[in-house]
Every structure is written in C-alpha cells, then in structure tokens.
Scaffold this motif. Structure first.
Motif, mmCIF file in Angstrom:
data_model
loop_
_atom_site.group_PDB
_atom_site.id
_atom_site.type_symbol
_atom_site.label_atom_id
_atom_site.label_comp_id
_atom_site.label_asym_id
_atom_site.label_seq_id
_atom_site.Cartn_x
_atom_site.Cartn_y
_atom_site.Cartn_z
ATOM 1 N N LEU A 33 46.299 31.935 52.606
ATOM 2 C CA LEU A 33 45.792 32.447 51.339
ATOM 3 C C LEU A 33 44.410 33.075 51.486
ATOM 4 O O LEU A 33 43.579 32.624 52.279
ATOM 5 C CB LEU A 33 45.710 31.321 50.302
ATOM 6 C CG LEU A 33 47.034 30.654 49.916
ATOM 7 C CD1 LEU A 33 46.787 29.580 48.865
ATOM 8 C CD2 LEU A 33 48.038 31.677 49.418
ATOM 9 N N LYS A 34 44.190 34.092 50.670
ATOM 10 C CA LYS A 34 42.906 34.783 50.647
ATOM 11 C C LYS A 34 42.610 35.211 49.221
ATOM 12 O O LYS A 34 43.467 35.798 48.543
ATOM 13 C CB LYS A 34 42.952 36.006 51.560
ATOM 14 C CG LYS A 34 41.659 36.805 51.618
ATOM 15 C CD LYS A 34 41.800 37.973 52.579
ATOM 16 C CE LYS A 34 40.500 38.767 52.686
ATOM 17 N NZ LYS A 34 40.639 39.907 53.645
ATOM 18 N N ALA A 35 41.420 34.913 48.738
ATOM 19 C CA ALA A 35 40.996 35.359 47.412
ATOM 20 C C ALA A 35 40.321 36.717 47.553
ATOM 21 O O ALA A 35 39.229 36.827 48.120
ATOM 22 C CB ALA A 35 40.037 34.354 46.786
ATOM 23 N N MET A 36 40.977 37.766 47.045
ATOM 24 C CA MET A 36 40.408 39.113 47.054
ATOM 25 C C MET A 36 39.683 39.295 45.721
ATOM 26 O O MET A 36 40.239 39.809 44.747
ATOM 27 C CB MET A 36 41.512 40.151 47.278
ATOM 28 C CG MET A 36 42.243 39.927 48.601
ATOM 29 S SD MET A 36 43.648 41.024 48.861
ATOM 30 C CE MET A 36 42.815 42.603 49.004
ATOM 31 N N ARG A 37 38.453 38.814 45.685
ATOM 32 C CA ARG A 37 37.745 38.652 44.411
ATOM 33 C C ARG A 37 37.465 39.970 43.702
ATOM 34 O O ARG A 37 37.596 40.074 42.484
ATOM 35 C CB ARG A 37 36.461 37.864 44.667
ATOM 36 C CG ARG A 37 36.728 36.439 45.193
ATOM 37 C CD ARG A 37 35.458 35.699 45.562
ATOM 38 N NE ARG A 37 35.761 34.363 46.053
ATOM 39 C CZ ARG A 37 35.997 34.073 47.335
ATOM 40 N NH1 ARG A 37 35.947 35.035 48.249
ATOM 41 N NH2 ARG A 37 36.278 32.833 47.703
ATOM 42 N N LYS A 38 37.086 40.992 44.458
ATOM 43 C CA LYS A 38 36.788 42.276 43.823
ATOM 44 C C LYS A 38 38.028 42.885 43.170
ATOM 45 O O LYS A 38 37.926 43.597 42.165
ATOM 46 C CB LYS A 38 36.201 43.240 44.850
ATOM 47 C CG LYS A 38 34.798 42.864 45.308
ATOM 48 C CD LYS A 38 34.236 43.906 46.262
ATOM 49 C CE LYS A 38 32.820 43.543 46.694
ATOM 50 N NZ LYS A 38 32.261 44.559 47.646
ATOM 51 N N ASP A 39 39.189 42.627 43.754
ATOM 52 C CA ASP A 39 40.430 43.187 43.225
ATOM 53 C C ASP A 39 41.142 42.250 42.260
ATOM 54 O O ASP A 39 42.167 42.618 41.685
ATOM 55 C CB ASP A 39 41.384 43.521 44.386
ATOM 56 C CG ASP A 39 40.791 44.542 45.350
ATOM 57 O OD1 ASP A 39 40.193 45.519 44.856
ATOM 58 O OD2 ASP A 39 40.908 44.345 46.570
ATOM 59 N N GLY A 40 40.633 41.015 42.099
ATOM 60 C CA GLY A 40 41.259 40.061 41.209
ATOM 61 C C GLY A 40 42.615 39.582 41.682
ATOM 62 O O GLY A 40 43.504 39.299 40.875
#
Length: 424
Positions: free
Chosen positions: A352-359
């Motif tokens: 898992l990876k949180a792509m924060r800028k892309d939501g």
C-alpha cells in the motif's frame, strides 16, 4: 496434567488478547482507547517510514478503526502519560514502565560503547557539551544544537547523522536525556528532570533492579500476548531468551524459561501444549478463547502480532519479511506490505501507498496469502477475500483522508480486488 490447545484455539486466544478477535467497537476512538492500547500492550513501536501512515498510527487503527491521528500524537507526547525509549525497538511506553527501563539505559551495550569511544576520539567533550545544552535549552531538536559540532560533510541521503545527532542518541539510550516528538515527527530532547521528573539514569537509582525489571516486562508481555512460548513472550520487549551470567557485557539475566516458570509459580499462567508446536507454551490466567474470530483488519510490519516472525509462521503459517530495504528488482511482494487478517487467519497481503497529493490509496500489489494457518479449515474463495479486503481498504482510505482506492495489476488477487472495489 498439561492442558492442550488446538492451533485454532491458540490463534483465537492470542488475537483476543491483542484486541483483534472481534469487530471494532462503535464510536470514534479517543484518549480512553489510546490509553487502553498502550496499557495493554506496554509498547507502541515508532518508525520513520511514512509511505502509508506513521508506524505508530497503524496498530491503534487496526484494533479500533478510524480516529484523529493528530489527537493520538498530542496524547502520546503531552508529557503526562508516556515515555519514549527502547521498548521493542524505539517505542512509546506507559510512564509507569519507566523504572523497568532503567536497567536498559545503564547496561553496557556495544553500540553505546563504540559511539562513546568514537565521539571521545573525534570530538572530545562533545557529549558533555550536548548534555549541558539540553539541560539549559530543552526541549530542543538536533538541528538547534548542530552549532556545537558543525557538519564536515554533506547530509546523508538515507540515514542522516552527525556528531551532534550521535551524541544525542547516545545520551537518549543511556537515559541522560529524554526524548519526545514535535511537529512532523521531529524528535526533541529535554532534561530527564523536566520530562520524567527524575534525574538522568546514571545519577540516581530510581529503576527496578534488573532481575525484577526483566520479570515485570515478561509478565506484561504474557498478558498482552495471551498465549505463547517463552521465546514469543521475551521478544515483546526484546528480552534475552537465553540465560546470561554476570560476566556478560549487559549483565546477568535469568532467561525466558526462568521467567516463565516464575509466572506459573505465581499463578499468572499455566503450561499448555499446542498441537504441532515443538515447545510448551504459557497460557495467561484469565485469557479467553472467544470461540470465533470475527474481526477484519490490515496489520503493518510494526504490529505486535507481526513482530516475532517464528510465532507468525508457527501460529498463522505466514512467512513474512519487510522488503523496504530490499532492492526493487528483488522484492517478492512489495515495498510496504500489510497483512490482511480476516477471522483468525491471514488471507491476503497488500503493498500500500498513500498518494496524498492525488487523494488515492494505491494498492501497488495484491496477493493471496500463500501460507496456510495450521488447522485453519477450508480455504476461502478469492472473491470472498477480495470483498472483505475491499471494505477494509475503503475504510482505511477514509481514515487517511483519501478519496479513492486504485489497484495495480501486480499480484494474484489484483483482478478480484479490482472487481470487488467496483461493486457498490
């Protein structure tokens, strides 16, 4: 006569002790549940990895569901309830365990000795200067003290260190300064008198004697674990499994077998035989088998259930390793894989990876768990596992403030998981 347990009974007892046997309780977790977690476990591991969420945020989420992470951080580092030290690796612990940590601060570990020798050679007097600066100006970050020994080279790209940072880490491990956390997980250092209400570890004997501290930590691990071999329990606080004598550089230790016998003699546990286990196990007095495990949760590599790999394999049939430091081409499952617990078995693992800028909560890879839990019964279908996993991923995405979940094509569960996420 020694009681016997089936592998499934042992798993359920362990999960119940870990607050992972039942569906999450209703309501949004707050300080009461934060305290419950820390008092039950005795330790919350810290790590700087933040590809998904901070390591210390995930075990609380796994057990209690979505909560305010900033609120947890404020509670942990308010200075009222906790201390940071080397519990299970670098960890937050309940303040009342501080006396049990004193022996760990004063024992002659090899790293401390090497660092002291190197700093005394390369920067004579720096350790004392740093300690005095923290005493005068704390709480302070390492950056605020770098002027005491300016860097002579470029900053590191992975583990950034310096003479000042090494001095602070030495003083932290030896209990001469106390550590906490500021904004963005930055470590701050302060005088023990202000942070802990006691002098530095070398200047006052406020701790438990080592033999009592070892036993107290082992007893705490027993309650947190529910059932396990002496080695399983010793690992919870990184206690030595084997006995040591006074000649050892870290001093004497009775060892896991002796601590286990003491727990049995004092009525804290009884010996049990678990089918298929080579060694006897301790069953904590009052530990319960819920009969059926109904929880679903994603567990990080820093979760107490996943810490001790021999137990994970023996109890759940899971061969697990962290691949963060493995070159990408050699990774088997992915950079940051979480195990998916469904009932009393691990049914999948997801990178898992949180792509924060892309939501986006990005599932970089999704796999059925190749291992089989001993006595685990019929294997669930991929579709059933994918549906349960999809629900958990949606919940996690919401907790992290992400709008959607996407699935890459890598892994044998990727296609079923993609289909499950498309369903309402």
């Amino acid at each position: 006569m020694t009681e016997s347990l089936t592998p499934a009974e042992a798993r359920r007892i362990h999960l119940a002790a870990q607050s992972l046997a039942r569906r999450r309780p209703p309501g949004r977790p707050g300080p009461a549940r934060f305290r419950d977690y820390l008092e039950r476990q005795g330790v919350l591991q810290l790590d700087s990895v933040n590809v998904l969420a901070r390591a210390h945020h995930l075990p609380v989420y796994s057990r209690y569901g979505p909560y305010d992470r900033d609120r947890l951080d404020r509670w942990l580092w308010s200075g009222e309830h906790t201390v940071e030290h080397w519990g299970h690796e670098c960890s937050v612990l309940p303040r009342d365990l501080l006396p049990a940590m004193h022996h760990r601060m004063t024992e002659g570990a090899s790293w401390q000795g090497r660092v002291r020798e190197r700093l005394d050679r390369e920067r004579p007097g720096l350790i004392d200067e740093v300690r005095e600066a923290v005493q005068e100006r704390g709480p302070a970050t390492a950056a605020a003290l770098e002027h005491l020994a300016p860097r002579e080279g470029a900053r590191g790209t992975w583990w950034d260190t310096s003479h000042v940072k090494d001095a602070l880490e030495y003083l932290f491990l030896t209990g001469e300064v106390a550590a906490s956390r500021g904004p963005h997980f930055s470590r701050t250092y302060d005088a023990p008198e202000r942070a802990w209400g006691v002098p530095g570890a070398s200047r006052a004997d406020w701790g438990l004697p080592p033999d009592e501290a070892h036993q107290a930590l082992f007893d705490h691990a027993l309650a947190a674990t529910g059932v396990g071999t002496p080695a399983d329990l010793a690992d919870h606080f990184r206690l030595p499994r084997s006995a040591r004598d006074d000649a050892h550089r870290k001093g004497a230790a009775a060892g896991a077998a002796a601590w286990a016998e003491s727990a049995v003699e004092r009525g804290l546990a009884s010996w049990v035989a678990v089918d298929g286990w080579r060694d006897r196990a301790l069953l904590a007095t009052g530990a319960e088998d819920p009969g059926r495990a109904t929880a679903s949760a994603l567990l990080s590599p820093f979760d107490p259930v996943a810490w001790y790999r021999p137990r994970l394999m023996r109890m759940f049939g899971v061969d697990y390793r962290i691949e963060i430091y493995t070159p990408a081409a050699k990774r088997v499952f992915g950079y940051y894989c979480l195990l998916f617990l469904h009932g009393d078995r691990f049914e999948a693992r997801v990178d898992l990876k949180a792509m924060r800028k892309d939501g986006i909560l990005s599932v970089e890879a999704a796999w059925r768990e190749p291992g089989r839990a001993p006595g685990g019964g019929r294997r669930r279908s991929d579709a059933d596992v994918a549906r349960a996993l999809a629900a958990e991923l949606r919940t996690m995405a919401g907790w992290l403030g992400l709008d959607s979940v996407t699935v890459a094509s890598r892994g044998d569960l990727a296609a079923p998981l993609t289909e499950a996420l498309l369903s309402p």
